[in-house]
Write a protein that holds these residues in place. Structure first.
Motif, mmCIF file in Angstrom:
data_model
loop_
_atom_site.group_PDB
_atom_site.id
_atom_site.type_symbol
_atom_site.label_atom_id
_atom_site.label_comp_id
_atom_site.label_asym_id
_atom_site.label_seq_id
_atom_site.Cartn_x
_atom_site.Cartn_y
_atom_site.Cartn_z
ATOM 1 N N GLY A 1 0.819 -1.209 0.000
ATOM 2 C CA GLY A 1 0.000 0.000 0.000
ATOM 3 C C GLY A 1 0.849 1.252 0.000
ATOM 4 N N PHE A 2 0.160 2.366 -0.255
ATOM 5 C CA PHE A 2 0.820 3.662 -0.357
ATOM 6 C C PHE A 2 -0.038 4.711 0.340
ATOM 7 C CE2 PHE A 2 1.831 1.101 -4.054
ATOM 8 C CZ PHE A 2 3.211 1.152 -4.082
ATOM 9 N N PHE A 3 0.580 5.880 0.553
ATOM 10 C CA PHE A 3 -0.130 7.004 1.131
ATOM 11 C C PHE A 3 0.083 8.176 0.191
ATOM 12 C CE2 PHE A 3 -0.642 10.567 4.128
ATOM 13 C CZ PHE A 3 -1.869 10.223 4.679
ATOM 14 N N LEU A 4 -1.024 8.800 -0.222
ATOM 15 C CA LEU A 4 -0.983 9.887 -1.195
ATOM 16 C C LEU A 4 -1.349 11.189 -0.501
ATOM 17 C CD1 LEU A 4 -0.437 9.491 -4.222
ATOM 18 C CD2 LEU A 4 -2.873 9.646 -4.624
ATOM 19 N N LYS A 5 -0.537 12.238 -0.688
ATOM 20 C CA LYS A 5 -0.890 13.556 -0.141
ATOM 21 C C LYS A 5 -0.134 14.638 -0.902
ATOM 22 C CE LYS A 5 2.436 13.834 3.692
ATOM 23 N NZ LYS A 5 2.592 14.004 5.118
ATOM 24 N N ILE B 1 3.730 10.566 -3.534
ATOM 25 C CA ILE B 1 3.390 9.218 -3.077
ATOM 26 C C ILE B 1 4.384 8.842 -1.973
ATOM 27 C CG2 ILE B 1 3.109 6.815 -3.752
ATOM 28 C CD1 ILE B 1 2.986 7.875 -6.701
ATOM 29 N N PHE B 2 3.840 8.432 -0.826
ATOM 30 C CA PHE B 2 4.656 7.981 0.299
ATOM 31 C C PHE B 2 4.446 6.484 0.520
ATOM 32 C CE2 PHE B 2 4.230 12.472 1.023
ATOM 33 C CZ PHE B 2 5.445 12.848 1.574
ATOM 34 N N HIS B 3 5.434 5.884 1.184
ATOM 35 C CA HIS B 3 5.241 4.504 1.635
ATOM 36 C C HIS B 3 4.140 4.505 2.682
ATOM 37 C CE1 HIS B 3 8.594 2.459 -0.337
ATOM 38 N NE2 HIS B 3 9.252 3.602 -0.207
ATOM 39 N N ARG B 4 3.713 3.338 3.057
ATOM 40 C CA ARG B 4 2.615 3.180 4.010
ATOM 41 C C ARG B 4 2.901 3.879 5.350
ATOM 42 N NH1 ARG B 4 -1.905 0.484 3.646
ATOM 43 N NH2 ARG B 4 -2.921 -0.372 5.463
ATOM 44 N N ASP B 5 4.170 4.074 5.682
ATOM 45 C CA ASP B 5 4.504 4.728 6.955
ATOM 46 C C ASP B 5 4.191 6.221 6.958
ATOM 47 O OD1 ASP B 5 6.487 5.885 5.402
ATOM 48 O OD2 ASP B 5 8.152 4.966 6.482
ATOM 49 N N GLN B 6 3.782 6.794 5.805
ATOM 50 C CA GLN B 6 3.376 8.190 5.628
ATOM 51 C C GLN B 6 4.530 9.175 5.795
ATOM 52 O OE1 GLN B 6 -0.117 9.343 7.881
ATOM 53 N NE2 GLN B 6 -0.809 7.230 7.967
ATOM 54 N N LYS C 1 -8.781 16.559 -0.058
ATOM 55 C CA LYS C 1 -8.480 15.153 0.223
ATOM 56 C C LYS C 1 -6.961 14.925 0.273
ATOM 57 C CE LYS C 1 -9.996 10.631 -1.468
ATOM 58 N NZ LYS C 1 -10.659 9.920 -2.546
ATOM 59 N N LEU C 2 -6.237 15.579 -0.642
ATOM 60 C CA LEU C 2 -4.787 15.422 -0.691
ATOM 61 C C LEU C 2 -4.077 16.163 0.444
ATOM 62 C CD1 LEU C 2 -4.264 15.621 -4.547
ATOM 63 C CD2 LEU C 2 -3.676 13.693 -3.069
ATOM 64 N N ARG C 3 -4.665 17.251 0.943
ATOM 65 C CA ARG C 3 -4.061 17.943 2.090
ATOM 66 C C ARG C 3 -4.040 17.032 3.313
ATOM 67 N NH1 ARG C 3 -5.847 22.938 -0.207
ATOM 68 N NH2 ARG C 3 -7.983 22.671 0.471
ATOM 69 N N GLU C 4 -5.132 16.306 3.522
ATOM 70 C CA GLU C 4 -5.213 15.365 4.655
ATOM 71 C C GLU C 4 -4.440 14.088 4.332
ATOM 72 O OE1 GLU C 4 -9.227 14.673 5.886
ATOM 73 O OE2 GLU C 4 -9.683 16.812 5.884
ATOM 74 N N GLY C 5 -4.437 13.693 3.095
ATOM 75 C CA GLY C 5 -3.765 12.461 2.674
ATOM 76 C C GLY C 5 -4.678 11.262 2.828
ATOM 77 N N PHE D 1 -4.854 6.635 2.112
ATOM 78 C CA PHE D 1 -4.175 5.383 1.758
ATOM 79 C C PHE D 1 -4.704 4.845 0.436
ATOM 80 C CE2 PHE D 1 -3.266 5.330 6.301
ATOM 81 C CZ PHE D 1 -1.926 4.981 6.284
ATOM 82 N N VAL D 2 -3.786 4.198 -0.272
ATOM 83 C CA VAL D 2 -4.112 3.516 -1.518
ATOM 84 C C VAL D 2 -3.655 2.069 -1.341
ATOM 85 C CG1 VAL D 2 -3.712 3.442 -3.993
ATOM 86 C CG2 VAL D 2 -3.741 5.644 -2.805
ATOM 87 N N ALA D 3 -4.527 1.124 -1.665
ATOM 88 C CA ALA D 3 -4.278 -0.284 -1.352
ATOM 89 C C ALA D 3 -3.111 -0.895 -2.102
ATOM 90 C CB ALA D 3 -5.537 -1.102 -1.608
ATOM 91 N N ASP D 4 -3.017 -0.634 -3.427
ATOM 92 C CA ASP D 4 -1.965 -1.286 -4.208
ATOM 93 C C ASP D 4 -1.603 -0.428 -5.413
ATOM 94 O OD1 ASP D 4 -4.064 -1.646 -6.026
ATOM 95 O OD2 ASP D 4 -4.473 -3.674 -5.326
ATOM 96 N N GLU D 5 -0.649 -0.915 -6.209
ATOM 97 C CA GLU D 5 -0.172 -0.152 -7.361
ATOM 98 C C GLU D 5 -1.250 0.058 -8.412
ATOM 99 O OE1 GLU D 5 3.385 -1.655 -9.124
ATOM 100 O OE2 GLU D 5 4.602 -1.242 -7.345
ATOM 101 N N LYS D 6 -2.102 -0.920 -8.592
ATOM 102 C CA LYS D 6 -3.170 -0.800 -9.598
ATOM 103 C C LYS D 6 -4.081 0.372 -9.257
ATOM 104 C CE LYS D 6 -6.801 -3.470 -11.824
ATOM 105 N NZ LYS D 6 -7.557 -4.723 -11.856
ATOM 106 N N GLU D 7 -4.504 0.440 -7.989
ATOM 107 C CA GLU D 7 -5.368 1.546 -7.562
ATOM 108 C C GLU D 7 -4.608 2.867 -7.616
ATOM 109 O OE1 GLU D 7 -7.940 3.010 -3.653
ATOM 110 O OE2 GLU D 7 -7.114 0.976 -3.686
ATOM 111 N N LEU D 8 -3.328 2.850 -7.254
ATOM 112 C CA LEU D 8 -2.510 4.066 -7.276
ATOM 113 C C LEU D 8 -2.437 4.642 -8.687
ATOM 114 C CD1 LEU D 8 -0.465 6.025 -5.918
ATOM 115 C CD2 LEU D 8 1.308 4.378 -6.532
#
Length: 198
Positions: A138-142, A150-155, A176-180, A182-189
């Protein structure tokens, strides 16, 4: 003739005295060697103190080592049931077998290795090492500094800068991006990034 007789008898007496002295010294020596006590054969000494074994009254310290950060945390717990009643050697064998199973891919969940750090009659210390090579999926987007990142899951750890400017996106997307999120996987990202860039 008297002198000759006296000389011979004195020689005979002196010879007899020396012979008796020699014979007496030999007997004394022979007797002393016979009287020397034969050393008892060294008996195998048996240690009457039993080798310590793990038990419920021992202090059990579990160290967790994160190989990626180098951080060691420790906690006290009860001796696990699978370790109860084992000697130091048996514990080392058990951990060696575990580490061999991990290396062969036989252990899916659990630490990457286990080792016995210390063992005494009152306390044992066991270290479990986690390499962290497998990151959580997973990833974290903000948005950061006006760009979608794009950040790793650790944000905290950046994965990739997208080059997409956040201020050109619709207001709801910017919020939504200001708060950030999670994205489950690369496909969704990649699906989200495609929508943002179009």
């Amino acid at each position: 003739m008297k002198k000759k007789y006296l000389f011979m008898s004195s020689f005979f007496v002196i010879g007899t005295i020396f012979t008796l002295m020699f014979f007496w010294s030999y007997k004394v020596y022979d007797k002393s060697t016979q009287e020397v006590p034969v050393e008892e054969e060294a008996a195998d000494t048996v240690d009457t103190v039993a080798e310590p074994r793990t038990n419920a009254s021992m202090k059990y310290v579990l160290e967790t080592y994160d190989d990626t950060t180098g951080v060691v945390t420790s906690e006290e717990a009860e001796v696990p049931e699978e370790l109860a009643g084992l000697t130091r050697e048996e514990l080392e064998d058990l951990f060696s077998q575990y580490n061999k199973s991990v290396a062969e891919g036989g252990v899916a969940d659990g630490p990457d290795s286990k080792e016995l750090i210390s063992f005494s009659k009152d306390r044992i210390v066991v270290r479990e090492t986690y390499s962290g090579a497998e990151e959580e999926e997973g990833f974290f987007l903000k948005s950061e500094n006006g760009e979608v990142v794009i950040f790793h899951r650790d944000q905290v750890t950046p994965y990739e800068n997208t080059g997409i400017q956040a201020d050109v996106l619709p207001e709801d997307e910017q919020e939504k991006l200001r708060e950030g999120f999670f994205v489950a996987d690369e496909k969704e990202l990649y699906s989200i990034l495609e929508n943002l860039s179009s």
